[in-house]
Motif scaffolding. Structure first.
Motif, short mmCIF file in Angstrom:
data_model
loop_
_atom_site.label_atom_id
_atom_site.label_comp_id
_atom_site.label_asym_id
_atom_site.label_seq_id
_atom_site.Cartn_x
_atom_site.Cartn_y
_atom_site.Cartn_z
N PRO A 94 0.80 -1.22 0.00
CA PRO A 94 0.00 0.00 0.00
C PRO A 94 0.84 1.28 0.00
CG PRO A 94 -0.40 -1.29 1.99
CD PRO A 94 0.57 -2.05 1.16
N ARG A 95 2.07 1.23 0.56
CA ARG A 95 2.88 2.44 0.64
C ARG A 95 4.30 2.25 0.11
NH1 ARG A 95 2.15 4.66 6.56
NH2 ARG A 95 2.99 6.52 5.59
N ASP A 96 4.63 1.08 -0.38
CA ASP A 96 5.98 0.79 -0.87
C ASP A 96 5.95 0.61 -2.38
OD1 ASP A 96 6.79 0.75 1.78
OD2 ASP A 96 6.45 -1.41 1.96
N ARG A 97 6.98 1.16 -3.06
CA ARG A 97 7.03 1.10 -4.52
C ARG A 97 8.46 0.89 -5.00
NH1 ARG A 97 2.26 2.68 -6.25
NH2 ARG A 97 2.79 2.90 -8.43
N LEU A 98 8.59 0.34 -6.19
CA LEU A 98 9.85 0.30 -6.91
C LEU A 98 9.74 1.31 -8.05
CD1 LEU A 98 10.74 -3.48 -7.36
CD2 LEU A 98 11.94 -1.79 -5.99
N LEU A 99 10.79 2.11 -8.24
CA LEU A 99 10.79 3.11 -9.29
C LEU A 99 12.00 2.90 -10.18
CD1 LEU A 99 10.06 6.25 -7.09
CD2 LEU A 99 8.42 4.90 -8.37
N LEU A 100 11.82 3.00 -11.48
CA LEU A 100 12.93 2.99 -12.42
C LEU A 100 13.06 4.41 -12.95
CD1 LEU A 100 15.09 1.38 -13.91
CD2 LEU A 100 13.40 0.93 -15.71
N GLU A 106 21.86 7.15 -17.57
CA GLU A 106 21.95 6.10 -16.56
C GLU A 106 20.57 5.81 -15.98
OE1 GLU A 106 24.11 6.85 -12.70
OE2 GLU A 106 25.62 5.75 -13.84
N GLN A 107 20.27 4.51 -15.78
CA GLN A 107 19.00 4.11 -15.18
C GLN A 107 19.26 3.55 -13.79
OE1 GLN A 107 17.01 1.45 -17.85
NE2 GLN A 107 16.36 3.11 -19.20
N ILE A 108 18.44 3.98 -12.83
CA ILE A 108 18.61 3.58 -11.43
C ILE A 108 17.30 3.00 -10.93
CG2 ILE A 108 19.23 4.37 -9.12
CD1 ILE A 108 20.54 6.81 -10.50
N LEU A 109 17.39 1.85 -10.25
CA LEU A 109 16.22 1.24 -9.62
C LEU A 109 16.19 1.72 -8.17
CD1 LEU A 109 13.87 -0.77 -9.95
CD2 LEU A 109 15.41 -2.54 -9.09
N LEU A 110 15.07 2.36 -7.78
CA LEU A 110 14.94 2.93 -6.44
C LEU A 110 13.85 2.21 -5.66
CD1 LEU A 110 14.93 6.74 -7.35
CD2 LEU A 110 16.85 5.40 -6.50
N GLY A 111 14.07 2.07 -4.36
CA GLY A 111 13.04 1.57 -3.45
C GLY A 111 12.45 2.75 -2.70
N LEU A 112 11.14 2.90 -2.77
CA LEU A 112 10.46 4.04 -2.16
C LEU A 112 9.57 3.54 -1.04
CD1 LEU A 112 9.72 7.09 -2.32
CD2 LEU A 112 7.89 6.41 -3.86
N THR A 113 9.83 4.01 0.19
CA THR A 113 8.99 3.72 1.34
C THR A 113 8.53 5.05 1.91
OG1 THR A 113 10.88 3.70 2.84
CG2 THR A 113 10.26 1.59 1.87
N PRO A 114 7.61 5.06 2.85
CA PRO A 114 7.11 6.33 3.36
C PRO A 114 8.20 7.25 3.93
CG PRO A 114 5.66 4.59 4.06
CD PRO A 114 6.83 3.94 3.39
N THR A 116 11.80 6.78 3.33
CA THR A 116 13.10 6.79 2.67
C THR A 116 12.99 6.47 1.18
OG1 THR A 116 13.44 4.45 3.13
CG2 THR A 116 14.33 6.00 4.74
N ILE A 117 14.04 6.87 0.46
CA ILE A 117 14.24 6.46 -0.93
C ILE A 117 15.63 5.85 -0.98
CG2 ILE A 117 14.46 7.22 -3.31
CD1 ILE A 117 12.67 9.59 -2.59
N VAL A 118 15.71 4.58 -1.37
CA VAL A 118 16.98 3.86 -1.35
C VAL A 118 17.33 3.42 -2.77
CG1 VAL A 118 18.16 1.82 -0.44
CG2 VAL A 118 16.46 3.00 0.95
N PRO A 119 18.53 3.76 -3.26
CA PRO A 119 18.95 3.23 -4.56
C PRO A 119 19.28 1.75 -4.43
CG PRO A 119 20.68 4.60 -3.61
CD PRO A 119 19.50 4.68 -2.69
N LEU A 120 18.62 0.91 -5.20
CA LEU A 120 18.81 -0.53 -5.10
C LEU A 120 19.83 -1.05 -6.11
CD1 LEU A 120 15.07 -1.56 -4.69
CD2 LEU A 120 16.79 -1.28 -2.89
N HIS A 121 19.80 -0.49 -7.33
CA HIS A 121 20.68 -1.01 -8.36
C HIS A 121 20.84 0.03 -9.48
CE1 HIS A 121 22.70 -4.14 -10.65
NE2 HIS A 121 21.92 -3.89 -11.69
N VAL A 122 22.07 0.16 -9.96
CA VAL A 122 22.33 0.99 -11.15
C VAL A 122 22.49 0.03 -12.31
CG1 VAL A 122 23.89 2.63 -12.23
CG2 VAL A 122 23.45 2.78 -9.77
N LEU A 123 21.64 0.15 -13.31
CA LEU A 123 21.63 -0.78 -14.43
C LEU A 123 22.80 -0.51 -15.37
CD1 LEU A 123 17.81 -0.67 -15.13
CD2 LEU A 123 19.04 -2.45 -13.94
N GLN A 124 23.51 -1.57 -15.73
CA GLN A 124 24.64 -1.46 -16.66
C GLN A 124 24.14 -1.19 -18.08
OE1 GLN A 124 27.73 -1.34 -15.57
NE2 GLN A 124 27.03 -1.73 -13.49
N GLU A 125 23.08 -1.91 -18.46
CA GLU A 125 22.47 -1.72 -19.77
C GLU A 125 21.10 -1.08 -19.56
OE1 GLU A 125 22.27 -5.22 -22.15
OE2 GLU A 125 24.25 -5.91 -21.49
#
Length: 156
Positions: A94-100, A106-114, A116-125
């Motif tokens: 309900p309150r957590d999301r993954l964002l690309l 550069e593309q970054i996968l982020l974890g979004l919680t109420p 914090t925003i945490v970078p999870l992975h930087v995509l090579q391709e």
């Protein structure tokens, strides 16, 4: 909303007609004896009608909020000419999301919680995100996406 108002007016008219018929059919002594009872039933009926109407309006608000949320999730996220753009979003709860997110090339996968925003992975391709026009779930969503595209093109 118009339907709700029409139903409320119709029920009020029917109730007023019923009270008028009951008052005209009874004798003056009986009418005077029952006036206290009739007033209390009128008040309780009005209170019940008020509570029902309030609950109906609150339910309508929640229904519309749910519909708007579903429409927003089904619309494709398009890239923008800005430096930072949101490519995709996936709800995890309900309150957590993954964002690309794309920043420059550069593309970054982020974890979004109420909190914090945490970078999870930087995509090579970089991931190529293309949403076909016919991928929307309903005709209404397709028409809304078309209208939104034309309004964003019209803005300076």
């Amino acid at each position: 909303m118009r339907l709700l108002i029409i139903l409320m007016l119709a029920s009020c008219r029917a109730w007023a007609d019923e009270v008028a018929v009951a008052a005209s059919n009874s004798t003056p002594k009986v009418a005077a004896a029952h006036s206290g009872m009739l007033e209390s039933s009128q008040v309780s009926g009005q209170l019940l009608q008020l509570v029902f109407g309030l609950l109906l309006v609150i339910a309508l608000i929640f229904l519309l909020a749910w519909v708007v949320r579903r429409i927003q999730q089904s619309l494709p996220v398009t890239g923008s000419p800005q430096v930072i753009s949101l490519l995709a979003s996936q709800a995890l709860g309900p309150r957590d999301r993954l964002l690309l997110v794309q920043v420059g090339k550069e593309q970054i996968l982020l974890g979004l919680t109420p909190g914090t925003i945490v970078p999870l992975h930087v995509l090579q391709e970089p991931v190529d995100i293309r949403v076909p026009e016919g991928n929307l779930s309903s005709a209404f969503a397709q028409r809304l996406a078309k209208v939104l595209k034309t309004t964003t093109k019209d803005k300076p």
